[in-house]
Design a protein around this motif. Structure first.
Motif, PDB file in Angstrom:
ATOM      1  N   UNK A   1       0.853  -1.186   0.000  1.00 49.79           N
ATOM      2  CA  UNK A   1       0.000   0.000   0.000  1.00 49.79           C
ATOM      3  C   UNK A   1       0.881   1.225   0.000  1.00 49.79           C
ATOM      4  N   UNK A   2       0.656   2.047  -0.988  1.00 45.80           N
ATOM      5  CA  UNK A   2       1.530   3.205  -1.135  1.00 45.80           C
ATOM      6  C   UNK A   2       0.703   4.454  -0.897  1.00 45.80           C
ATOM      7  N   UNK A   3       1.200   5.309  -0.072  1.00 45.02           N
ATOM      8  CA  UNK A   3       0.501   6.581   0.106  1.00 45.02           C
ATOM      9  C   UNK A   3       1.525   7.706   0.059  1.00 45.02           C
ATOM     10  N   UNK A   4       1.070   8.892  -0.290  1.00 46.65           N
ATOM     11  CA  UNK A   4       2.024   9.998  -0.333  1.00 46.65           C
ATOM     12  C   UNK A   4       2.529  10.280   1.071  1.00 46.65           C
ATOM     13  N   UNK A   5       3.738  10.762   1.162  1.00 40.04           N
ATOM     14  CA  UNK A   5       4.309  10.966   2.486  1.00 40.04           C
ATOM     15  C   UNK A   5       3.545  12.039   3.239  1.00 40.04           C
ATOM     16  N   UNK A   6       3.546  11.943   4.537  1.00 44.90           N
ATOM     17  CA  UNK A   6       2.775  12.914   5.319  1.00 44.90           C
ATOM     18  C   UNK A   6       3.311  14.337   5.183  1.00 44.90           C
ATOM     19  N   UNK A   7       4.620  14.415   4.968  1.00 42.52           N
ATOM     20  CA  UNK A   7       5.228  15.741   4.945  1.00 42.52           C
ATOM     21  C   UNK A   7       6.231  15.757   3.820  1.00 42.52           C
ATOM     22  N   UNK A   8       5.970  16.574   2.852  1.00 45.62           N
ATOM     23  CA  UNK A   8       6.859  16.612   1.697  1.00 45.62           C
ATOM     24  C   UNK A   8       8.052  17.501   2.020  1.00 45.62           C
ATOM     25  N   UNK A   9       9.230  16.930   1.966  1.00 45.78           N
ATOM     26  CA  UNK A   9      10.386  17.780   2.267  1.00 45.78           C
ATOM     27  C   UNK A   9      11.504  17.477   1.286  1.00 45.78           C
ATOM     28  N   UNK A  10      12.448  18.338   1.261  1.00 52.02           N
ATOM     29  CA  UNK A  10      13.526  18.234   0.282  1.00 52.02           C
ATOM     30  C   UNK A  10      14.485  17.137   0.707  1.00 52.02           C
ATOM     31  N   UNK A  11      14.931  16.429  -0.277  1.00 50.52           N
ATOM     32  CA  UNK A  11      15.801  15.296   0.037  1.00 50.52           C
ATOM     33  C   UNK A  11      17.201  15.778   0.367  1.00 50.52           C
ATOM     34  N   UNK A  12      17.847  15.006   1.182  1.00 50.03           N
ATOM     35  CA  UNK A  12      19.234  15.308   1.530  1.00 50.03           C
ATOM     36  C   UNK A  12      19.977  13.996   1.680  1.00 50.03           C
ATOM     37  N   UNK A  13      21.262  14.068   1.896  1.00 51.39           N
ATOM     38  CA  UNK A  13      22.065  12.855   1.993  1.00 51.39           C
ATOM     39  C   UNK A  13      21.582  11.933   3.096  1.00 51.39           C
ATOM     40  N   UNK A  14      21.387  12.483   4.256  1.00 46.55           N
ATOM     41  CA  UNK A  14      21.017  11.631   5.387  1.00 46.55           C
ATOM     42  C   UNK A  14      19.643  11.033   5.167  1.00 46.55           C
ATOM     43  N   UNK A  15      18.801  11.757   4.503  1.00 49.59           N
ATOM     44  CA  UNK A  15      17.450  11.263   4.270  1.00 49.59           C
ATOM     45  C   UNK A  15      17.493   9.975   3.464  1.00 49.59           C
ATOM     46  N   UNK A  16      18.299   9.971   2.395  1.00 47.77           N
ATOM     47  CA  UNK A  16      18.294   8.801   1.541  1.00 47.77           C
ATOM     48  C   UNK A  16      18.901   7.596   2.231  1.00 47.77           C
ATOM     49  N   UNK A  17      19.879   7.814   3.082  1.00 44.41           N
ATOM     50  CA  UNK A  17      20.427   6.645   3.760  1.00 44.41           C
ATOM     51  C   UNK A  17      19.430   6.119   4.775  1.00 44.41           C
ATOM     52  N   UNK A  18      18.599   7.013   5.300  1.00 40.68           N
ATOM     53  CA  UNK A  18      17.547   6.545   6.200  1.00 40.68           C
ATOM     54  C   UNK A  18      16.525   5.718   5.427  1.00 40.68           C
ATOM     55  N   UNK A  19      16.184   6.203   4.239  1.00 37.88           N
ATOM     56  CA  UNK A  19      15.240   5.449   3.410  1.00 37.88           C
ATOM     57  C   UNK A  19      15.824   4.094   3.069  1.00 37.88           C
ATOM     58  N   UNK A  20      17.128   4.080   2.787  1.00 42.17           N
ATOM     59  CA  UNK A  20      17.777   2.809   2.463  1.00 42.17           C
ATOM     60  C   UNK A  20      17.653   1.841   3.633  1.00 42.17           C
ATOM     61  N   UNK A  21      17.801   2.387   4.819  1.00 40.50           N
ATOM     62  CA  UNK A  21      17.703   1.528   5.999  1.00 40.50           C
ATOM     63  C   UNK A  21      16.305   0.940   6.130  1.00 40.50           C
ATOM     64  N   UNK A  22      15.315   1.769   5.875  1.00 37.69           N
ATOM     65  CA  UNK A  22      13.944   1.285   5.988  1.00 37.69           C
ATOM     66  C   UNK A  22      13.652   0.229   4.929  1.00 37.69           C
ATOM     67  N   UNK A  23      14.158   0.465   3.731  1.00 36.24           N
ATOM     68  CA  UNK A  23      13.913  -0.514   2.673  1.00 36.24           C
ATOM     69  C   UNK A  23      14.637  -1.814   2.978  1.00 36.24           C
ATOM     70  N   UNK A  24      15.802  -1.703   3.590  1.00 42.03           N
ATOM     71  CA  UNK A  24      16.514  -2.909   3.994  1.00 42.03           C
ATOM     72  C   UNK A  24      15.685  -3.718   4.963  1.00 42.03           C
TER      73      UNK A  24
END
Lengths: 210, 394
Positions: A101-124
């Motif tokens: 189930x995919x939903x738009x994120x609750x808060x749209x914010x600009x991506x940054x380096x730390x953000x993507x590594x956090x996303x990577x962790x969640x996907x892992x």
């Protein structure tokens, strides 16, 4: 928000890219873990810094890639509610449905380096959960096949037909029997919320599989 | 220690459906790894004795001596429970069997085991060996300056690495990613300081050596060599990747060799020299080989770190046309001697030479021209320019 419109658009594309990459890995992994195809066609590859099993079969890979290629524009416009991987038995009755189930994120914010590594962790973590899902699911009968469904809005399907995004890969409206499963058990697997996407993964399983 | 940990493990395994490895457990509960292993063992015993509830699966870390291909080796491997007896039987001497992980799911491959430990180790990177049994007082993290120097050194030919490897055997933890890291060699097992019982590196020594040589070759290509190494400790999960990249390595080495040859023709290309290479003729025998190199060359070009620059020089090519007529064409061709880029091909009508120029890096094409010039001078009627070119190459 108004001044960031162009970035928002790229943002949506970035999120859709990440999501589609993840879905590709997830579908391959589901096929491996649920033994839809013999494990010989799978090969270890690296994604999100961990090994994952991906298939080497060219037609299978092409099928999955084409599927996701069509799904991507829907995700970009937030029109895809769910992407479902349905596993069916020999009589084409669904036995399991892996629902993303995919939903738009609750808060749209600009991506940054730390953000993507956090996303990577969640996907892992999602990948890990899929790897151990056979602890909570019963075994499937032999000879299963799979298909991918997308739940979206009617206007979007019209658009899809209009825009020749799909070259030779037509999508058809799913039958009722594929969409709903009788006597289904719901097993939640994982939820993730991040700044660029929010996703929930659960499995609907038929109580009587054989 | 009280029995609270049993409830903890129960919660992790049954309620959260997690894979509980001893390493993850030791980092989560803050206990020494040996204690974590014992905890898992007791938990397994208890659950198995109860013989109720959901079935549990376990993996074991087995180490022992065995004879393979005529030589004795010390083998350490992670095995599933159902294969445990078979593996133990194969070994001459079984030195230790420890519980590696406990989980509800029956794992089909070892990737989730690595995945479980990855985040836990990453979070505790600085002190991931706090609870580890492998110690070495001399192993200290490098400072960032030293780290940079080490990364530059990694691009130097692999021979030096292999010599230095036996020296770097004091690893603290198998999956940690400290800065000065090499896979623990067989020396590490027998070093007096490190207790033989608590081997945490779960890899087979023999295959590890093979892996090392392929790893070492890779390092010369990849700049973040250290990061790659840390993942290599789990040989099961990583070997296919090496196989995939082997082709690239070979090509890169070949390319490196080709690069070394380059300086000679480069120096001669400063002047405008009318060439008379039968580019067309000599290319025909080996178009296939060249075509095969094309896709690799693209990859290589983008991945190489140090390259030479290019300069555009007006060159004229003389070659034999289909009809047998001599055709001379002038065009700008870039000559390389430092950082390189893609550049447009010169206006050339010859089929092979133009296709080559389009698809190859300039450097390669010129190399080919030069090498073929050498061979061509024998075949063609010699003209003064070609002799000049031949001499200037030296």
């Amino acid at each position: 928000m108004a001044t960031l419109t162009r970035q928002d658009l790229n943002f949506g594309q970035v999120a859709a890219d990440i999501l589609c990459e993840f879905l590709e890995v997830a579908i391959h992994l589901i096929l491996y873990v649920r033994e839809i195809y013999p494990s010989g066609i799978f090969q270890k590859r690296k994604k999100y810094s961990v090994p994952v099993q991906m298939s080497c079969h060219p037609e299978l890979n092409q099928y999955i890639q084409d599927t996701l290629h069509c799904v991507k524009p829907l995700i970009e416009k937030n029109e895809a509610e769910k992407v479902v991987v349905v596993i069916m038995d020999k009589e084409h009755h669904p036995v399991e449905r892996f629902v993303f189930e995919i939903s738009p994120p609750p808060l749209l914010s600009i991506s940054s380096e730390t953000l993507l590594s956090h996303v990577e962790q969640l996907l892992r973590a999602m990948i890990l959960k899929i790897s151990v899902c056979d602890a909570v699911l019963d075994n499937n009968p032999p000879g299963c096949t799979f298909t991918v469904l997308v739940h979206t809005r009617e206007a979007a399907t019209r658009n899809m037909e209009k825009v020749q995004v799909i070259k030779d890969f037509p999508w058809i409206v799913a039958d009722e029997q594929d969409v709903h499963m009788e006597e289904a058990k719901l097993i939640p697997l994982k939820t993730m919320t991040s700044d660029i996407l929010k996703m929930q993964l659960y499995v609907e399983e038929r109580t009587q599989k054989t | 220690m009280d029995d609270l940990y049993l409830d903890n493990i129960d919660e992790f395994v049954n309620d959260q459906n997690k894979i509980v490895t001893y390493k993850w457990l030791s980092l989560t509960l803050g206990v020494h790894v040996n204690i974590a292993k014992q905890m898992l063992y007791h938990y397994l015993q208890q659950k198995r004795n109860e013989s109720s509830g959901t079935p549990l699966h376990a993996t074991y870390l087995v180490s022992g001596k065995c004879v393979e291909n005529g030589s004795t080796c010390h083998k350490v491997s992670v095995v599933r429970e159902d294969k445990l007896d078979a593996v133990k039987a194969k070994m001459d001497v079984t030195i230790s069997v420890h519980v590696y992980s406990v989980q509800r799911a029956e794992l089909k491959d070892s990737s989730p085991l690595y995945n479980t430990d990855y985040d836990a180790v990453k979070e505790n990177l600085k002190n991931c060996n706090k609870y580890s049994a492998i110690r070495c007082a001399a192993a200290v993290s490098l400072s960032s300056a030293e780290l940079q120097r080490a990364q530059e050194m990694a691009l130097v030919p692999p021979v030096e690495k292999e010599i230095s490897k036996p020296g770097l055997n004091e690893n603290t933890s198998a999956t940690s990613k400290p800065s000065a890291k090499q896979p623990a060699g067989i020396m590490g097992m027998f070093a007096s300081k490190n207790a033989s019982k608590s081997q945490e590196s779960s890899k087979e020594v023999k295959t590890e050596q093979k892996e090392d040589s392929s790893l070492v070759r890779e390092q010369s290509k990849v700049s973040n060599a250290l990061k790659v190494e840390s993942k290599d400790t789990r040989n099961k999960t990583k070997r296919p990747e090496f196989v995939d990249r082997d082709d690239e390595e070979i090509e890169s080495q070949q390319k490196k060799r080709r690069r070394i040859k380059k300086p000679q023709p480069d120096s001669s290309d400063d002047e405008v020299v009318p060439d008379s290479p039968p580019v067309h003729n000599v290319h025909t025998p080996s178009p296939k080989k060249q075509v095969k190199r094309e896709p690799v060359s693209h990859q290589e070009e983008s991945s190489e770190v140090k390259r030479r620059k290019r300069r555009r020089v007006l060159k004229s090519n003389t070659f034999v046309d289909e009809d047998g007529a001599f055709v001379t064409e002038k065009g700008y061709v870039s000559v390389s001697y430092s950082e390189s880029e893609e550049e447009p091909e010169p206006n050339s009508q010859a089929k092979y030479s133009s296709s080559l120029k389009q698809s190859f890096g300039k450097r390669k094409e010129e190399k080919r021209e030069k090498s073929q010039k050498k061979t061509s001078t024998a075949n063609k009627p010699t003209k003064q320019p070609s002799i000049m070119g031949f001499l200037q190459k030296k």
